[in-house]
Write a protein that holds these residues in place. Structure first.
Motif, PDB file in Angstrom:
ATOM      1  N   PHE A  40       0.840  -1.195   0.000  1.00 45.32           N
ATOM      2  CA  PHE A  40       0.000   0.000   0.000  1.00 45.32           C
ATOM      3  C   PHE A  40       0.874   1.242   0.000  1.00 45.32           C
ATOM      4  CE2 PHE A  40      -3.968  -2.089   0.655  1.00 45.32           C
ATOM      5  CZ  PHE A  40      -3.719  -3.169   1.477  1.00 45.32           C
ATOM      6  N   TYR A  47       0.719   5.338   1.047  1.00 44.43           N
ATOM      7  CA  TYR A  47       0.011   6.348   1.802  1.00 44.43           C
ATOM      8  C   TYR A  47       0.708   7.694   1.610  1.00 44.43           C
ATOM      9  CZ  TYR A  47      -1.978   2.395   4.455  1.00 44.43           C
ATOM     10  OH  TYR A  47      -2.614   1.231   4.836  1.00 44.43           O
ATOM     11  N   LYS A  68       0.895  17.252  10.255  1.00 40.99           N
ATOM     12  CA  LYS A  68      -0.130  17.231  11.298  1.00 40.99           C
ATOM     13  C   LYS A  68      -1.454  16.635  10.813  1.00 40.99           C
ATOM     14  CE  LYS A  68       1.876  21.030  13.919  1.00 40.99           C
ATOM     15  NZ  LYS A  68       1.636  22.290  14.652  1.00 40.99           N
ATOM     16  N   GLN A  69      -1.393  15.824   9.786  1.00 38.33           N
ATOM     17  CA  GLN A  69      -2.578  15.131   9.285  1.00 38.33           C
ATOM     18  C   GLN A  69      -2.343  13.628   9.372  1.00 38.33           C
ATOM     19  OE1 GLN A  69      -5.421  16.802   8.284  1.00 38.33           O
ATOM     20  NE2 GLN A  69      -4.310  18.593   9.023  1.00 38.33           N
ATOM     21  N   SER A  70      -3.401  12.902   9.195  1.00 39.66           N
ATOM     22  CA  SER A  70      -3.276  11.452   9.245  1.00 39.66           C
ATOM     23  C   SER A  70      -2.755  10.912   7.918  1.00 39.66           C
ATOM     24  CB  SER A  70      -4.626  10.820   9.568  1.00 39.66           C
ATOM     25  OG  SER A  70      -5.563  11.129   8.562  1.00 39.66           O
ATOM     26  N   LEU A  71      -2.300   9.682   7.960  1.00 43.24           N
ATOM     27  CA  LEU A  71      -1.905   9.023   6.716  1.00 43.24           C
ATOM     28  C   LEU A  71      -3.166   8.776   5.887  1.00 43.24           C
ATOM     29  CD1 LEU A  71       0.261   8.027   8.968  1.00 43.24           C
ATOM     30  CD2 LEU A  71       0.781   6.248   7.308  1.00 43.24           C
ATOM     31  N   LEU A  74      -4.632   6.765   2.579  1.00 38.89           N
ATOM     32  CA  LEU A  74      -4.371   5.707   1.615  1.00 38.89           C
ATOM     33  C   LEU A  74      -4.504   6.255   0.200  1.00 38.89           C
ATOM     34  CD1 LEU A  74      -3.878   2.680   1.061  1.00 38.89           C
ATOM     35  CD2 LEU A  74      -6.369   2.390   1.082  1.00 38.89           C
ATOM     36  N   ASN A 134      -4.193  -9.137   7.586  1.00 39.36           N
ATOM     37  CA  ASN A 134      -4.251  -7.832   8.227  1.00 39.36           C
ATOM     38  C   ASN A 134      -2.979  -7.459   8.982  1.00 39.36           C
ATOM     39  OD1 ASN A 134      -6.306  -5.995   7.811  1.00 39.36           O
ATOM     40  ND2 ASN A 134      -7.798  -7.267   8.840  1.00 39.36           N
ATOM     41  N   GLN A 163       0.455  -5.537   8.362  1.00 40.54           N
ATOM     42  CA  GLN A 163       1.214  -4.694   7.443  1.00 40.54           C
ATOM     43  C   GLN A 163       2.475  -4.212   8.137  1.00 40.54           C
ATOM     44  OE1 GLN A 163      -0.992  -1.536   5.476  1.00 40.54           O
ATOM     45  NE2 GLN A 163      -2.915  -2.640   5.787  1.00 40.54           N
ATOM     46  N   PHE A 174      -6.629  -1.128  15.195  1.00 43.63           N
ATOM     47  CA  PHE A 174      -5.191  -1.245  15.421  1.00 43.63           C
ATOM     48  C   PHE A 174      -4.666  -0.018  16.163  1.00 43.63           C
ATOM     49  CE2 PHE A 174      -4.674  -4.610  12.222  1.00 43.63           C
ATOM     50  CZ  PHE A 174      -5.761  -4.384  11.407  1.00 43.63           C
ATOM     51  N   TYR A 188      -0.808   1.636  16.146  1.00 45.59           N
ATOM     52  CA  TYR A 188       0.558   1.620  15.650  1.00 45.59           C
ATOM     53  C   TYR A 188       1.376   2.652  16.416  1.00 45.59           C
ATOM     54  CZ  TYR A 188      -0.489  -1.272  11.569  1.00 45.59           C
ATOM     55  OH  TYR A 188      -0.832  -2.314  10.743  1.00 45.59           O
ATOM     56  N   PHE A 228      -0.650   5.953  16.610  1.00 43.21           N
ATOM     57  CA  PHE A 228      -1.720   6.079  15.621  1.00 43.21           C
ATOM     58  C   PHE A 228      -2.770   5.007  15.838  1.00 43.21           C
ATOM     59  CE2 PHE A 228       0.025   9.117  12.596  1.00 43.21           C
ATOM     60  CZ  PHE A 228       1.387   9.052  12.833  1.00 43.21           C
ATOM     61  N   SER A 271      -9.275  -1.100   9.636  1.00 41.35           N
ATOM     62  CA  SER A 271      -9.378  -1.652   8.293  1.00 41.35           C
ATOM     63  C   SER A 271     -10.822  -2.051   8.064  1.00 41.35           C
ATOM     64  CB  SER A 271      -8.474  -2.876   8.123  1.00 41.35           C
ATOM     65  OG  SER A 271      -8.987  -3.962   8.861  1.00 41.35           O
ATOM     66  N   GLY A 307      -6.163  -1.598   2.903  1.00 43.38           N
ATOM     67  CA  GLY A 307      -5.547  -0.359   3.341  1.00 43.38           C
ATOM     68  C   GLY A 307      -6.219   0.144   4.598  1.00 43.38           C
ATOM     69  N   LEU A 308      -5.476   0.884   5.381  1.00 41.37           N
ATOM     70  CA  LEU A 308      -5.960   1.329   6.678  1.00 41.37           C
ATOM     71  C   LEU A 308      -6.399   2.785   6.648  1.00 41.37           C
ATOM     72  CD1 LEU A 308      -3.178  -0.280   8.903  1.00 41.37           C
ATOM     73  CD2 LEU A 308      -5.439  -1.188   8.385  1.00 41.37           C
ATOM     74  N   PHE A 320      -6.383   5.933   9.130  1.00 46.16           N
ATOM     75  CA  PHE A 320      -5.643   6.340  10.327  1.00 46.16           C
ATOM     76  C   PHE A 320      -6.236   7.577  10.982  1.00 46.16           C
ATOM     77  CE2 PHE A 320      -1.796   3.792  10.516  1.00 46.16           C
ATOM     78  CZ  PHE A 320      -1.716   3.254   9.247  1.00 46.16           C
ATOM     79  N   GLY A 321      -6.008   7.680  12.295  1.00 47.38           N
ATOM     80  CA  GLY A 321      -6.184   8.946  12.979  1.00 47.38           C
ATOM     81  C   GLY A 321      -4.962   9.816  12.737  1.00 47.38           C
ATOM     82  N   LYS A 322      -4.972  11.024  13.282  1.00 46.72           N
ATOM     83  CA  LYS A 322      -3.899  11.985  13.025  1.00 46.72           C
ATOM     84  C   LYS A 322      -2.634  11.697  13.810  1.00 46.72           C
ATOM     85  CE  LYS A 322      -6.783  15.885  11.639  1.00 46.72           C
ATOM     86  NZ  LYS A 322      -7.111  17.322  11.888  1.00 46.72           N
TER      87      LYS A 322
END
Lengths: 114, 115
Positions: free
Chosen positions: A34, A36, A41-44, A46, A101, A103, B34, B36, B89, B93, B102-103, B105-107
């Motif tokens: 994957f 990303y 200051k933002q989330s990842l 996809l 699941n 990664q 999850f 991380y 984080f 999913s 793909g996941l 995510f939060g910030k």
């Protein structure tokens, strides 16, 4: 644990040029990887799913002609940012799937477009 | 669509303090959840996970319980150490079991533990 290597870790390029980022699974094979993107200051977020031997699947809003993904082997996926512009500057992170699941993530590539 | 909301940091605690980092989610179906952790200069590492309601994930003294009724997956640790300083984080999913996805995510929450 499994290791995912991402290269380069930081790249600076001129506007209009293309940049290739590599993602390698070093000690396992990954049919799926994957990509990303993370803004400060933002989330990842996809971007796309990279499947070995087939075309990548892009998330809504991601330009497939802008972000070319190639997954030519079970240990390597590449992301090419074509005709990069300053708004493409970001942190790009890859992950490789090692099991259900599970990664493993690379350390990321910081792209700065001047 | 799916989303994850987690408390923003930085969160600063003294060593041996109790830690809670809140995480709530919005999702259809039955996602897996999850946590991380990312140490400086390194990639995200899976800390723990839960695949169905009421499951508790645990690792290295950290715990989180999948609460479907409150759509939450709060991270807790009874006594933090300086070495726990990192960015955490929360993620989900779309699929509850096998398969690759793909996941979302939060910030991220930056945790700082002071000696």
């Amino acid at each position: 644990g499994a290791v995912v290597s991402q290269h380069p870790s930081w790249v600076i390029c001129k506007s209009g040029t293309s940049v290739k980022i590599e993602c390698r699974s070093l000690d396992f094979q990954a049919t799926t990887m994957f990509w990303y993107r993370q803004f400060p200051k933002q989330s990842l977020m996809l971007m796309a799913t990279s499947n070995e031997g087939s075309k990548a699947t892009y998330e809504q809003g991601v330009e497939k002609d802008k972000f070319l993904i190639n997954h030519a082997s079970l240990t390597l996926s590449t992301l090419t940012v074509t005709s990069a512009h300053p708004e493409d500057s970001s942190f790009y992170i890859c992950s490789a799937v090692a099991g259900p699941n599970i990664q493993y993530f690379g350390a990321g590539t910081r792209l700065s477009v001047l | 669509g799916n989303s994850v909301t987690q408390m923003e940091g930085p969160v600063t605690l003294s060593e041996e303090a109790f830690l809670t980092i809140n995480c709530t989610y919005t999702a259809t179906g039955y996602p897996s959840l999850f946590w991380y952790v990312q140490y400086p200069g390194e990639g995200l590492q899976l800390l723990l996970k839960a695949t169905k309601a009421d499951d508790k994930g645990s690792n290295k003294g950290f715990e989180a319980t999948y609460r479907k009724e409150t759509t939450s997956f709060h991270l807790e640790k009874g006594s933090v150490q300086v070495s726990d300083s990192a960015v955490y984080f929360c993620a989900l999913s779309r699929y509850s079991g096998g398969g690759a996805d793909g996941l979302t995510f939060g910030k991220g929450t930056h945790l700082i533990i002071q000696p």
